[in-house]
Design a protein around this motif. Sequence first.
Motif, PDB file in Angstrom:
ATOM      1  N   TYR A   1      42.709  40.483  36.715  1.00 55.76           N
ATOM      2  CA  TYR A   1      41.646  40.278  35.732  1.00 55.76           C
ATOM      3  C   TYR A   1      41.463  38.785  35.443  1.00 55.76           C
ATOM      4  CZ  TYR A   1      38.961  40.488  31.413  1.00 55.76           C
ATOM      5  OH  TYR A   1      37.990  40.300  30.461  1.00 55.76           O
ATOM      6  N   ALA A   2      42.567  38.086  35.269  1.00 56.43           N
ATOM      7  CA  ALA A   2      42.504  36.646  34.978  1.00 56.43           C
ATOM      8  C   ALA A   2      41.890  35.868  36.133  1.00 56.43           C
ATOM      9  CB  ALA A   2      43.899  36.112  34.660  1.00 56.43           C
ATOM     10  N   SER A   3      42.046  36.385  37.354  1.00 58.15           N
ATOM     11  CA  SER A   3      41.503  35.700  38.527  1.00 58.15           C
ATOM     12  C   SER A   3      40.008  35.941  38.701  1.00 58.15           C
ATOM     13  CB  SER A   3      42.240  36.155  39.792  1.00 58.15           C
ATOM     14  OG  SER A   3      41.863  37.480  40.156  1.00 58.15           O
ATOM     15  N   GLY A   4      39.433  36.829  37.897  1.00 56.60           N
ATOM     16  CA  GLY A   4      38.003  37.067  37.946  1.00 56.60           C
ATOM     17  C   GLY A   4      37.591  38.473  38.339  1.00 56.60           C
ATOM     18  N   LEU A   5      38.546  39.354  38.648  1.00 55.46           N
ATOM     19  CA  LEU A   5      38.192  40.728  38.992  1.00 55.46           C
ATOM     20  C   LEU A   5      37.692  41.435  37.727  1.00 55.46           C
ATOM     21  CD1 LEU A   5      38.314  42.610  41.514  1.00 55.46           C
ATOM     22  CD2 LEU A   5      40.407  43.555  40.535  1.00 55.46           C
ATOM     23  N   PRO A   6      36.494  41.982  37.741  1.00 54.39           N
ATOM     24  CA  PRO A   6      35.902  42.548  36.509  1.00 54.39           C
ATOM     25  C   PRO A   6      36.431  43.951  36.190  1.00 54.39           C
ATOM     26  CG  PRO A   6      34.360  42.799  38.316  1.00 54.39           C
ATOM     27  CD  PRO A   6      35.541  42.027  38.875  1.00 54.39           C
ATOM     28  N   ILE A   7      37.680  44.030  35.765  1.00 48.97           N
ATOM     29  CA  ILE A   7      38.282  45.318  35.444  1.00 48.97           C
ATOM     30  C   ILE A   7      37.810  45.761  34.063  1.00 48.97           C
ATOM     31  CG2 ILE A   7      40.443  46.578  35.089  1.00 48.97           C
ATOM     32  CD1 ILE A   7      41.813  44.554  36.919  1.00 48.97           C
ATOM     33  N   ALA A   8      37.068  46.866  34.030  1.00 49.77           N
ATOM     34  CA  ALA A   8      36.582  47.379  32.745  1.00 49.77           C
ATOM     35  C   ALA A   8      37.707  48.037  31.965  1.00 49.77           C
ATOM     36  CB  ALA A   8      35.447  48.372  32.971  1.00 49.77           C
TER      37      ALA A   8
END
Length: 273
Positions: free
Chosen positions: A131-138
């Motif tokens: 998530y911190a790396s930019g993966l848009p985990i809802a």
Amino acid sequence: MTTTVTATRRAKKRFGQHFLEPAWADKVVRAINPGPDQVFVEIGPGPGALTRRLAPRVHAIVAYEIDRDFAATLDAEALPNVGVIRGDFLDAQIDVDSEPAAAVSAAGLRVAGNLPYNVASPILFRLAELYASGLPIADAIVMLQREVAERLVAPHGTGEYGVLSVLMQHVADAAIVMKLPPGAFRPVPKVHSALVRLRFHEPDPPVADPAIFAAVVQAVFTRRRKTLENALKAYNPAASAPPDIDPRRRPETLTVHEFARLAGWLKKAASFA
């Protein structure tokens, strides 16, 4: 032969495998509440109890399975919207511009899984990293050992509050959405389980040095029964608490925000040392 019987026979202890009974798999999918435009990452599909129930109701699933036998079986089924990746999710590098990630709706990518309990905490931290790396985990809705789930959501000042509580609550909101008895699985585990929903967010509060923050939290909880003044010696023999935090308090009484202030104070003190 039913899926349950097959799962029981093929469960491999080294992977910490325990598989959901069909009735409980139905309940878990209802709790997940998938939608037709959603893209899922599934961690550890095993014999596919959740995968087969999710697939008809979602846009796509990327399933990570470390057990090559289960991965091959699921891959051979050729479910049209399921991609199977044979490997350890802890090594996953998910490209946000790739398919099916590129098909992720504005609502974001969803994660589901019946996690192997022996590596559940590392998987949670890996999700936070992604998530911190930019993966848009809802959100991530995952099965955990109930003891771990209770630590994850524990408030400060309780016996369950510790390293996992602080580090995960710093970057995610967590809630237990369902509790499951040992009999919900085959083979039957010796522990109770819980389904947890996590919604990741930016670190709250922000910290100047995440590595120092994590190191301080991990160090002081090795001496959780000591006062903070004594517990800090596990981090650095010369470390001390900031003026606005009573050094006579025990580590489990500190809030996430107070741990962030403590880490900032120690970073600043080190820069003047």
